[in-house]
Design a protein around this motif. Structure first.
Motif, PDB file in Angstrom:
ATOM      1  N   GLU A  80      31.857 -24.909  15.711  1.00 19.47           N
ATOM      2  CA  GLU A  80      30.730 -24.020  15.820  1.00 19.47           C
ATOM      3  C   GLU A  80      29.364 -24.678  16.349  1.00 19.47           C
ATOM      4  O   GLU A  80      28.731 -23.954  17.261  1.00 19.47           O
ATOM      5  CB  GLU A  80      30.591 -23.339  14.541  1.00 19.47           C
ATOM      6  CG  GLU A  80      29.504 -22.496  14.356  1.00 19.47           C
ATOM      7  CD  GLU A  80      29.579 -21.112  15.056  1.00 19.47           C
ATOM      8  OE1 GLU A  80      28.463 -20.196  15.113  1.00 19.47           O
ATOM      9  OE2 GLU A  80      30.559 -20.668  15.614  1.00 19.47           O
ATOM     10  N   ARG A  81      29.299 -25.698  15.951  1.00 17.20           N
ATOM     11  CA  ARG A  81      28.060 -26.420  16.510  1.00 17.20           C
ATOM     12  C   ARG A  81      28.110 -26.547  17.742  1.00 17.20           C
ATOM     13  O   ARG A  81      27.035 -26.733  18.568  1.00 17.20           O
ATOM     14  CB  ARG A  81      27.856 -27.838  15.423  1.00 17.20           C
ATOM     15  CG  ARG A  81      27.658 -27.654  13.991  1.00 17.20           C
ATOM     16  CD  ARG A  81      27.282 -28.914  13.655  1.00 17.20           C
ATOM     17  NE  ARG A  81      28.295 -29.676  13.064  1.00 17.20           N
ATOM     18  CZ  ARG A  81      28.804 -29.620  11.768  1.00 17.20           C
ATOM     19  NH1 ARG A  81      28.459 -29.016  10.952  1.00 17.20           N
ATOM     20  NH2 ARG A  81      29.902 -30.285  11.103  1.00 17.20           N
ATOM     21  N   LEU A  95      14.279 -23.509  16.434  1.00 17.47           N
ATOM     22  CA  LEU A  95      13.904 -23.752  14.854  1.00 17.47           C
ATOM     23  C   LEU A  95      15.314 -23.515  14.141  1.00 17.47           C
ATOM     24  O   LEU A  95      15.765 -22.688  14.535  1.00 17.47           O
ATOM     25  CB  LEU A  95      13.005 -22.853  14.233  1.00 17.47           C
ATOM     26  CG  LEU A  95      12.686 -22.568  12.781  1.00 17.47           C
ATOM     27  CD1 LEU A  95      12.107 -24.002  12.393  1.00 17.47           C
ATOM     28  CD2 LEU A  95      11.989 -21.540  12.345  1.00 17.47           C
ATOM     29  N   ASN A  96      15.674 -24.692  13.415  1.00 19.85           N
ATOM     30  CA  ASN A  96      16.563 -24.720  12.440  1.00 19.85           C
ATOM     31  C   ASN A  96      16.049 -24.480  11.138  1.00 19.85           C
ATOM     32  O   ASN A  96      15.513 -25.562  10.637  1.00 19.85           O
ATOM     33  CB  ASN A  96      17.482 -26.163  12.546  1.00 19.85           C
ATOM     34  CG  ASN A  96      18.806 -26.347  11.805  1.00 19.85           C
ATOM     35  OD1 ASN A  96      18.814 -25.353  10.995  1.00 19.85           O
ATOM     36  ND2 ASN A  96      19.707 -27.022  12.233  1.00 19.85           N
ATOM     37  N   MET A  97      16.362 -23.581  10.481  1.00 21.93           N
ATOM     38  CA  MET A  97      15.639 -23.136   9.097  1.00 21.93           C
ATOM     39  C   MET A  97      16.436 -23.931   8.071  1.00 21.93           C
ATOM     40  O   MET A  97      15.670 -24.040   6.803  1.00 21.93           O
ATOM     41  CB  MET A  97      16.011 -21.823   8.835  1.00 21.93           C
ATOM     42  CG  MET A  97      15.098 -20.750   9.677  1.00 21.93           C
ATOM     43  SD  MET A  97      15.247 -19.085   9.678  1.00 21.93           S
ATOM     44  CE  MET A  97      14.264 -19.087   8.142  1.00 21.93           C
ATOM     45  N   PHE A  98      17.773 -24.314   8.156  1.00 16.16           N
ATOM     46  CA  PHE A  98      18.120 -25.041   7.029  1.00 16.16           C
ATOM     47  C   PHE A  98      19.021 -26.165   7.593  1.00 16.16           C
ATOM     48  O   PHE A  98      20.208 -26.313   7.919  1.00 16.16           O
ATOM     49  CB  PHE A  98      19.355 -24.259   6.468  1.00 16.16           C
ATOM     50  CG  PHE A  98      18.564 -22.905   5.898  1.00 16.16           C
ATOM     51  CD1 PHE A  98      17.639 -22.876   4.864  1.00 16.16           C
ATOM     52  CD2 PHE A  98      18.884 -21.823   6.650  1.00 16.16           C
ATOM     53  CE1 PHE A  98      17.124 -21.412   4.580  1.00 16.16           C
ATOM     54  CE2 PHE A  98      18.374 -20.558   6.381  1.00 16.16           C
ATOM     55  CZ  PHE A  98      17.591 -20.261   5.269  1.00 16.16           C
ATOM     56  N   PRO A 166      22.101 -21.636   9.234  1.00 14.79           N
ATOM     57  CA  PRO A 166      23.141 -22.039   8.528  1.00 14.79           C
ATOM     58  C   PRO A 166      23.152 -22.275   7.186  1.00 14.79           C
ATOM     59  O   PRO A 166      23.646 -23.318   6.640  1.00 14.79           O
ATOM     60  CB  PRO A 166      23.478 -23.276   9.601  1.00 14.79           C
ATOM     61  CG  PRO A 166      22.246 -23.922   9.741  1.00 14.79           C
ATOM     62  CD  PRO A 166      21.355 -22.746   9.924  1.00 14.79           C
ATOM     63  N   HIS A 167      22.993 -21.061   6.424  1.00 17.03           N
ATOM     64  CA  HIS A 167      22.771 -21.204   4.827  1.00 17.03           C
ATOM     65  C   HIS A 167      23.619 -19.962   4.668  1.00 17.03           C
ATOM     66  O   HIS A 167      22.884 -18.924   4.238  1.00 17.03           O
ATOM     67  CB  HIS A 167      21.649 -21.334   4.463  1.00 17.03           C
ATOM     68  CG  HIS A 167      21.277 -21.636   2.944  1.00 17.03           C
ATOM     69  ND1 HIS A 167      22.385 -21.215   2.083  1.00 17.03           N
ATOM     70  CD2 HIS A 167      20.503 -22.360   2.431  1.00 17.03           C
ATOM     71  CE1 HIS A 167      22.064 -21.713   0.940  1.00 17.03           C
ATOM     72  NE2 HIS A 167      20.896 -22.427   0.851  1.00 17.03           N
ATOM     73  N   PRO A 168      24.704 -19.943   4.595  1.00 15.18           N
ATOM     74  CA  PRO A 168      25.597 -18.242   4.368  1.00 15.18           C
ATOM     75  C   PRO A 168      25.438 -17.884   3.045  1.00 15.18           C
ATOM     76  O   PRO A 168      25.599 -16.485   3.267  1.00 15.18           O
ATOM     77  CB  PRO A 168      27.150 -18.739   4.751  1.00 15.18           C
ATOM     78  CG  PRO A 168      27.311 -20.352   4.339  1.00 15.18           C
ATOM     79  CD  PRO A 168      25.989 -20.919   4.986  1.00 15.18           C
ATOM     80  N   TYR A 190      22.965 -16.183  12.660  1.00 12.72           N
ATOM     81  CA  TYR A 190      23.014 -15.563  11.367  1.00 12.72           C
ATOM     82  C   TYR A 190      24.201 -15.833  10.699  1.00 12.72           C
ATOM     83  O   TYR A 190      25.089 -15.184  11.212  1.00 12.72           O
ATOM     84  CB  TYR A 190      22.310 -14.053  11.245  1.00 12.72           C
ATOM     85  CG  TYR A 190      22.359 -13.549   9.788  1.00 12.72           C
ATOM     86  CD1 TYR A 190      21.172 -13.885   8.930  1.00 12.72           C
ATOM     87  CD2 TYR A 190      23.259 -12.602   9.274  1.00 12.72           C
ATOM     88  CE1 TYR A 190      21.186 -13.038   7.845  1.00 12.72           C
ATOM     89  CE2 TYR A 190      23.052 -11.973   8.014  1.00 12.72           C
ATOM     90  CZ  TYR A 190      22.066 -12.174   7.513  1.00 12.72           C
ATOM     91  OH  TYR A 190      22.092 -11.539   6.110  1.00 12.72           O
ATOM     92  N   TYR A 191      24.261 -16.568   9.708  1.00 14.16           N
ATOM     93  CA  TYR A 191      25.662 -16.889   8.847  1.00 14.16           C
ATOM     94  C   TYR A 191      25.715 -16.285   7.564  1.00 14.16           C
ATOM     95  O   TYR A 191      24.868 -16.417   6.706  1.00 14.16           O
ATOM     96  CB  TYR A 191      25.872 -18.517   8.850  1.00 14.16           C
ATOM     97  CG  TYR A 191      25.692 -18.969  10.230  1.00 14.16           C
ATOM     98  CD1 TYR A 191      27.237 -19.231  11.058  1.00 14.16           C
ATOM     99  CD2 TYR A 191      24.660 -19.541  11.079  1.00 14.16           C
ATOM    100  CE1 TYR A 191      27.401 -19.670  12.249  1.00 14.16           C
ATOM    101  CE2 TYR A 191      25.013 -20.009  12.040  1.00 14.16           C
ATOM    102  CZ  TYR A 191      26.301 -20.168  12.839  1.00 14.16           C
ATOM    103  OH  TYR A 191      26.344 -20.619  14.197  1.00 14.16           O
TER     104      TYR A 191
END
Length: 242
Positions: A80-81, A95-98, A166-168, A190-191
């Motif tokens: 996935e990455r 922007l990587n939020m997590f 990436p914070h499902p 969005y995960y």
């Protein structure tokens, strides 16, 4: 490892045999229960080998220091990455939020020369992220922010071409924040974890959620990322902001 069907003595024996047979295994831990808490940590019990949880994981041409007891990390997301990286454009502002220890951020900076802001609330994970930036020679293209992303974004005037979530288990709580910092025609990844029998049912569930949360004009395509448990799926939606 998860070894729920073995007794304690059998687990230790299995771990010792694994170390003796597989050359690059230095330590074996049993994961007890599920991932828990704000930082999504595992409860680990040492079974055999070295008593350390800090290691270096390598994937997609990058190396990551990660402490499997003190930081969230899943090697199962390597495909996935890579998909996100290969689908990005050269030089994007991201922007990587997590962000964790940087497994999404660093490939983007290294392979696509993206300018990445990585938010991570876990202080130790943020520290390892910075060390990983140096190790992969991308420290000049990544800013690591040890802060709650919603509070940080509220004080930031920045806008991004691509936003990663990436914070499902918590992404739905932060979607409005992601929308507020995404450029027009930008993309949000969005995960979510959903309880579903198959990918089609998973798409229906994440679709119903996004119809409630997204403003008019935004569009999305949903897909299955992986199985995470009996009837539990990790789904992703690639959201296009109009």
């Amino acid at each position: 490892m998860r070894l729920p069907d073995l007794k304690a003595a059998e687990r230790r024996k299995f771990a010792r045999e694994l170390i003796s047979e597989v050359e690059n295994v230095a330590a074996v831990f049993d994961q007890e229960g599920v991932i828990r808490g704000e930082f999504r940590l595992r409860t680990l019990k040492h079974l055999a080998g070295e008593r350390r949880t800090l290691t270096v994981h390598r994937e997609n041409g990058c190396a990551f220091k990660v402490d499997v007891a003190r930081c969230y990390f899943s090697p199962r997301l390597s495909t996935e990455r890579l998909r996100i990286t290969e689908g990005s454009k050269e030089g994007e502002r991201v922007l990587n939020m997590f962000a964790g220890v940087g497994p999404f951020s660093i490939p983007l900076a290294k392979m696509k020369h993206a300018r990445v802001t990585s938010c991570e609330l876990n202080k130790y994970a943020a520290k390892l992220h910075e060390e990983n930036d140096l190790m992969n020679k991308v420290a000049d293209r990544i800013l690591v922010v040890n802060a709650d992303v919603a509070k940080w974004a509220a004080a930031s005037a920045g806008k991004y071409d691509r936003v990663l979530m990436p914070h499902p288990s918590q992404s739905h709580r932060f979607l409005s924040t992601a929308l507020s910092v995404t450029k027009r025609k930008g993309t949000i990844h969005y995960y979510r974890h959903v309880l579903a029998r198959d990918e089609e049912e998973g798409k229906e569930q994440i679709g119903e959620e996004l119809k409630r949360l997204l403003p008019a004009g935004a569009s999305f395509r949903a897909r299955k990322v992986r199985d995470v448990g009996p009837r539990w799926l990790e789904m992703a939606a690639d959201i296009r902001v109009s």
